[in-house]
Design a protein around this motif. Structure first.
Motif, PDB file in Angstrom:
ATOM      1  N   MET A 180       0.817  -1.206   0.000  1.00 45.17           N
ATOM      2  CA  MET A 180       0.000   0.000   0.000  1.00 45.17           C
ATOM      3  C   MET A 180       0.859   1.268   0.000  1.00 45.17           C
ATOM      4  SD  MET A 180      -2.926   1.515   0.016  1.00 45.17           S
ATOM      5  CE  MET A 180      -4.134   0.238   0.401  1.00 45.17           C
ATOM      6  N   ARG A 181       2.044   1.200   0.639  1.00 43.46           N
ATOM      7  CA  ARG A 181       2.880   2.397   0.730  1.00 43.46           C
ATOM      8  C   ARG A 181       3.290   2.908  -0.647  1.00 43.46           C
ATOM      9  NH1 ARG A 181       6.260  -1.867   2.251  1.00 43.46           N
ATOM     10  NH2 ARG A 181       8.115  -2.123   0.907  1.00 43.46           N
ATOM     11  N   LEU A 182       3.392   2.019  -1.633  1.00 41.49           N
ATOM     12  CA  LEU A 182       3.746   2.452  -2.978  1.00 41.49           C
ATOM     13  C   LEU A 182       2.654   3.324  -3.584  1.00 41.49           C
ATOM     14  CD1 LEU A 182       5.274  -0.836  -4.455  1.00 41.49           C
ATOM     15  CD2 LEU A 182       6.489   1.178  -3.607  1.00 41.49           C
ATOM     16  N   PHE A 183       1.400   2.947  -3.355  1.00 44.05           N
ATOM     17  CA  PHE A 183       0.289   3.711  -3.909  1.00 44.05           C
ATOM     18  C   PHE A 183       0.115   5.037  -3.159  1.00 44.05           C
ATOM     19  CE2 PHE A 183      -0.466  -0.744  -4.826  1.00 44.05           C
ATOM     20  CZ  PHE A 183      -0.747  -0.699  -6.186  1.00 44.05           C
ATOM     21  N   VAL A 184       0.313   5.005  -1.841  1.00 46.02           N
ATOM     22  CA  VAL A 184       0.240   6.248  -1.063  1.00 46.02           C
ATOM     23  C   VAL A 184       1.356   7.196  -1.502  1.00 46.02           C
ATOM     24  CG1 VAL A 184       0.394   7.271   1.231  1.00 46.02           C
ATOM     25  CG2 VAL A 184      -0.865   5.130   0.897  1.00 46.02           C
ATOM     26  N   GLY A 185       2.568   6.650  -1.620  1.00 48.33           N
ATOM     27  CA  GLY A 185       3.691   7.468  -2.064  1.00 48.33           C
ATOM     28  C   GLY A 185       3.484   8.001  -3.470  1.00 48.33           C
ATOM     29  N   GLY A 186       2.912   7.175  -4.342  1.00 49.00           N
ATOM     30  CA  GLY A 186       2.630   7.618  -5.704  1.00 49.00           C
ATOM     31  C   GLY A 186       1.610   8.739  -5.726  1.00 49.00           C
ATOM     32  N   GLY A 187       0.588   8.639  -4.863  1.00 57.30           N
ATOM     33  CA  GLY A 187      -0.415   9.697  -4.785  1.00 57.30           C
ATOM     34  C   GLY A 187       0.178  11.012  -4.320  1.00 57.30           C
ATOM     35  N   ILE A 188       1.068  10.935  -3.338  1.00 60.43           N
ATOM     36  CA  ILE A 188       1.742  12.151  -2.853  1.00 60.43           C
ATOM     37  C   ILE A 188       2.620  12.748  -3.946  1.00 60.43           C
ATOM     38  CG2 ILE A 188       3.415  13.037  -1.188  1.00 60.43           C
ATOM     39  CD1 ILE A 188       2.380  10.925   0.785  1.00 60.43           C
ATOM     40  N   ALA A 189       3.326  11.882  -4.671  1.00 57.84           N
ATOM     41  CA  ALA A 189       4.201  12.366  -5.744  1.00 57.84           C
ATOM     42  C   ALA A 189       3.389  13.049  -6.841  1.00 57.84           C
ATOM     43  CB  ALA A 189       5.000  11.199  -6.320  1.00 57.84           C
ATOM     44  N   ILE A 190       2.234  12.482  -7.176  1.00 58.53           N
ATOM     45  CA  ILE A 190       1.375  13.084  -8.205  1.00 58.53           C
ATOM     46  C   ILE A 190       0.896  14.452  -7.748  1.00 58.53           C
ATOM     47  CG2 ILE A 190      -0.864  12.896  -9.354  1.00 58.53           C
ATOM     48  CD1 ILE A 190      -0.407   9.866  -9.450  1.00 58.53           C
ATOM     49  N   ALA A 191       0.509  14.552  -6.456  1.00 61.46           N
ATOM     50  CA  ALA A 191       0.050  15.837  -5.928  1.00 61.46           C
ATOM     51  C   ALA A 191       1.142  16.898  -6.004  1.00 61.46           C
ATOM     52  CB  ALA A 191      -0.425  15.662  -4.488  1.00 61.46           C
ATOM     53  N   ILE A 192       2.391  16.478  -5.784  1.00 55.80           N
ATOM     54  CA  ILE A 192       3.506  17.426  -5.834  1.00 55.80           C
ATOM     55  C   ILE A 192       3.847  17.808  -7.272  1.00 55.80           C
ATOM     56  CG2 ILE A 192       5.968  17.705  -5.336  1.00 55.80           C
ATOM     57  CD1 ILE A 192       5.548  15.899  -2.891  1.00 55.80           C
ATOM     58  N   LEU A 193       3.784  16.817  -8.176  1.00 51.96           N
ATOM     59  CA  LEU A 193       4.194  17.052  -9.558  1.00 51.96           C
ATOM     60  C   LEU A 193       3.085  17.645 -10.415  1.00 51.96           C
ATOM     61  CD1 LEU A 193       6.208  13.763 -10.224  1.00 51.96           C
ATOM     62  CD2 LEU A 193       7.140  16.049  -9.801  1.00 51.96           C
ATOM     63  N   ALA A 194       1.827  17.610  -9.940  1.00 44.76           N
ATOM     64  CA  ALA A 194       0.693  18.083 -10.743  1.00 44.76           C
ATOM     65  C   ALA A 194       0.872  19.519 -11.231  1.00 44.76           C
ATOM     66  CB  ALA A 194      -0.609  17.932  -9.962  1.00 44.76           C
ATOM     67  N   PRO A 195       1.290  20.444 -10.356  1.00 43.28           N
ATOM     68  CA  PRO A 195       1.482  21.818 -10.861  1.00 43.28           C
ATOM     69  C   PRO A 195       2.533  21.909 -11.967  1.00 43.28           C
ATOM     70  CG  PRO A 195       1.403  21.789  -8.457  1.00 43.28           C
ATOM     71  CD  PRO A 195       1.506  20.362  -8.905  1.00 43.28           C
ATOM     72  N   LEU A 196       3.615  21.146 -11.826  1.00 44.16           N
ATOM     73  CA  LEU A 196       4.648  21.142 -12.867  1.00 44.16           C
ATOM     74  C   LEU A 196       4.103  20.568 -14.164  1.00 44.16           C
ATOM     75  CD1 LEU A 196       7.739  19.928 -10.778  1.00 44.16           C
ATOM     76  CD2 LEU A 196       7.188  22.271 -11.494  1.00 44.16           C
ATOM     77  N   ALA A 197       3.307  19.494 -14.050  1.00 47.73           N
ATOM     78  CA  ALA A 197       2.709  18.882 -15.239  1.00 47.73           C
ATOM     79  C   ALA A 197       1.765  19.859 -15.933  1.00 47.73           C
ATOM     80  CB  ALA A 197       1.973  17.610 -14.850  1.00 47.73           C
ATOM     81  N   TYR A 198       1.030  20.629 -15.130  1.00 41.75           N
ATOM     82  CA  TYR A 198       0.080  21.586 -15.702  1.00 41.75           C
ATOM     83  C   TYR A 198       0.804  22.612 -16.572  1.00 41.75           C
ATOM     84  CZ  TYR A 198      -3.254  25.433 -15.980  1.00 41.75           C
ATOM     85  OH  TYR A 198      -4.070  26.419 -16.434  1.00 41.75           O
ATOM     86  N   PHE A 199       1.911  23.133 -16.084  1.00 38.07           N
ATOM     87  CA  PHE A 199       2.604  24.211 -16.796  1.00 38.07           C
ATOM     88  C   PHE A 199       3.528  23.717 -17.904  1.00 38.07           C
ATOM     89  CE2 PHE A 199       1.606  26.390 -12.759  1.00 38.07           C
ATOM     90  CZ  PHE A 199       0.954  27.506 -13.280  1.00 38.07           C
ATOM     91  N   PHE A 200       4.077  22.490 -17.758  1.00 39.33           N
ATOM     92  CA  PHE A 200       5.115  22.066 -18.693  1.00 39.33           C
ATOM     93  C   PHE A 200       4.754  20.833 -19.531  1.00 39.33           C
ATOM     94  CE2 PHE A 200       7.358  24.129 -15.117  1.00 39.33           C
ATOM     95  CZ  PHE A 200       7.916  25.207 -15.805  1.00 39.33           C
ATOM     96  N   ALA A 201       3.731  20.064 -19.138  1.00 42.19           N
ATOM     97  CA  ALA A 201       3.419  18.831 -19.861  1.00 42.19           C
ATOM     98  C   ALA A 201       2.111  18.901 -20.644  1.00 42.19           C
ATOM     99  CB  ALA A 201       3.364  17.647 -18.884  1.00 42.19           C
ATOM    100  N   LEU A 202       1.165  19.720 -20.181  1.00 44.95           N
ATOM    101  CA  LEU A 202      -0.137  19.773 -20.836  1.00 44.95           C
ATOM    102  C   LEU A 202      -0.141  20.763 -21.992  1.00 44.95           C
ATOM    103  CD1 LEU A 202      -2.649  19.699 -17.827  1.00 44.95           C
ATOM    104  CD2 LEU A 202      -1.714  17.783 -19.144  1.00 44.95           C
ATOM    105  N   GLU A 203      -0.907  20.390 -23.045  1.00 37.05           N
ATOM    106  CA  GLU A 203      -1.124  21.325 -24.147  1.00 37.05           C
ATOM    107  C   GLU A 203      -2.035  22.466 -23.675  1.00 37.05           C
ATOM    108  OE1 GLU A 203       0.261  21.069 -27.080  1.00 37.05           O
ATOM    109  OE2 GLU A 203       1.145  19.067 -26.907  1.00 37.05           O
ATOM    110  N   ASP A 204      -2.086  23.546 -24.475  1.00 39.35           N
ATOM    111  CA  ASP A 204      -2.904  24.707 -24.098  1.00 39.35           C
ATOM    112  C   ASP A 204      -4.364  24.331 -23.889  1.00 39.35           C
ATOM    113  OD1 ASP A 204      -0.707  26.337 -24.167  1.00 39.35           O
ATOM    114  OD2 ASP A 204      -1.077  27.076 -26.203  1.00 39.35           O
ATOM    115  N   TYR A 205      -4.899  23.490 -24.818  1.00 40.70           N
ATOM    116  CA  TYR A 205      -6.320  23.136 -24.700  1.00 40.70           C
ATOM    117  C   TYR A 205      -6.559  22.272 -23.462  1.00 40.70           C
ATOM    118  CZ  TYR A 205      -5.920  18.244 -26.198  1.00 40.70           C
ATOM    119  OH  TYR A 205      -5.642  16.898 -26.267  1.00 40.70           O
TER     120      TYR A 205
END
Length: 370
Positions: A180-205
């Motif tokens: 379970m710790r892998l999924f919890v850790g993955g969820g935390i990592a996604i929460a941290i990386l989400a803002p970076l993904a929004y600005f640098f990984a997502l297309e404008d649309y």
């Protein structure tokens, strides 16, 4: 009765088949209304496709577990090659490059990957010795299986399908016994990386879809138009709806994509809250049957595969409904048995056919989740 009906036919899960017929027929009615009382261009093709794919599912139900085990990795490789083909020679539609023209049919390989990844990951954890389930050897092959198809699907770009592919694979990994710790850790990592993904990984649309989800009223005639009109259509249906053929949002073209991604809003306007509840109850019965197949299965592969396929269908429904009600960004996930679309219906019916196969041949070995 059994004396007159051949055993292979009598053994089919007729309750499930009847349930599918009811939902597909309801989809036919909704699409017929959405077209202004015409079989074309959606309703007639919708029910024809369903009947063809239902026959395909029944044929698939005759196959045994060893067949699905033997094709798990080859099918995965073939679909990855098809995804590569999309990047090289794929057809463009709706601003995205997602389809392959194969002569008689045009197919969306990313839809097939939703099934292929389930088979491949279930087969991997079936082959993995139980003693290694909590080691690095249980993790890196999963990441490898996900990396290439997810990258190719994101290039199309198709964020919704990517999420579904990842969710199906991770569900199987969780049921197989990863800590379970892998999924919890993955969820935390996604929460941290989400803002970076929004600005640098997502297309404008895609960025606009996220901001529209957070505040659709900020641009009701632009980026927030789909969500605003969907909410209006659903809310205006009231308890019992406006009645068959009496929907105004869809008939007056206020509701974009009312026959595909936003078909639930089209339905809710005419059939109301009671129609929505009836549809949700049908989906609940389908999920319960799929999870029941997983619980009745006797082998590790069939358990994981059945659970993964059931969850895949669940994600179709959950993401679509959240999307049309403004609870999730618009990511282009169709609603099973109601939305017009051949590739998505084929994928759903392949899932159903494999579930029927597992239910018909549950296996003889012992096994359990975890």
């Amino acid at each position: 009765m059994n004396d007159f009906v051949p055993a292979p036919i009598a053994q089919l899960p007729w309750r499930t088949i009847l349930l599918l017929l009811v939902m597909a027929s309801f989809g036919f009615v909704v699409l017929y209304s959405a077209a202004g009382g015409s079989l074309t261009p959606w309703a007639g093709l919708h029910i024809t496709r369903f009947l063809v794919f239902l026959a395909m599912a029944i044929i698939l139900s005759r196959l045994k577990e060893n067949f699905w085990k033997s094709i798990a990795f080859p099918v995965y490789i073939v679909v990855v090659i098809m995804l590569l083909g999309v990047e090289l020679i794929g057809a463009v539609g709706g601003g995205s490059q997602r389809w392959l023209n194969l002569g008689l049919i045009r197919i969306q390989p990313s839809e097939l990957m939703k099934v292929a990844i389930i088979l491949a990951v279930a087969r991997f954890y079936d082959l993995l010795p139980p003693s290694q389930i909590r080691t690095w050897g249980a993790i890196w092959p999963l990441l490898l299986l996900l990396a290439l198809p997810c990258a190719l699907v994101l290039l199309q770009p198709d964020l919704g399908t990517t999420i579904t592919i990842v969710a199906g694979a991770l569900t199987i990994a969780f049921l197989a016994g990863l800590p379970m710790r892998l999924f919890v850790g993955g969820g935390i990592a996604i929460a941290i990386l989400a803002p970076l993904a929004y600005f640098f990984a997502l297309e404008d649309y895609q960025q606009r879809r996220v901001t529209t989800f957070l505040n659709p009223e900020n641009d009701p005639l632009g980026a927030g138009y789909h969500i605003s009109q969907s909410k209006i259509a659903i809310g205006s249906g009231g308890i019992f709806g406006k009645g068959f053929m009496n929907g105004t949002q869809s008939h007056l073209d206020y509701l974009p994509e009312g026959h595909t991604d936003f078909v639930f809003a089209t339905m809710a306007e005419e059939w109301g809250l009671m129609g929505g509840f009836a549809l949700l109850f049908c989906f609940f019965l389908l999920f319960r049957w799929g999870l029941g197949v997983a619980m009745r299965a006797k082998t590790r592969f069939s358990q994981l595969c059945a659970a993964g396929l059931s969850i895949t269908i669940f994600f179709y429904v959950a993401i679509n409904l959240m999307m049309v009600m403004g609870l999730a960004p618009v990511v282009g996930i169709p609603l099973p048995f109601l939305s017009h679309g051949g590739s998505s219906m084929m994928t759903i019916m392949i899932c159903v056919g494999i579930l029927m196969s597992i239910d018909r041949h549950p296996g003889r070995q012992g096994g359990a989740f975890g």
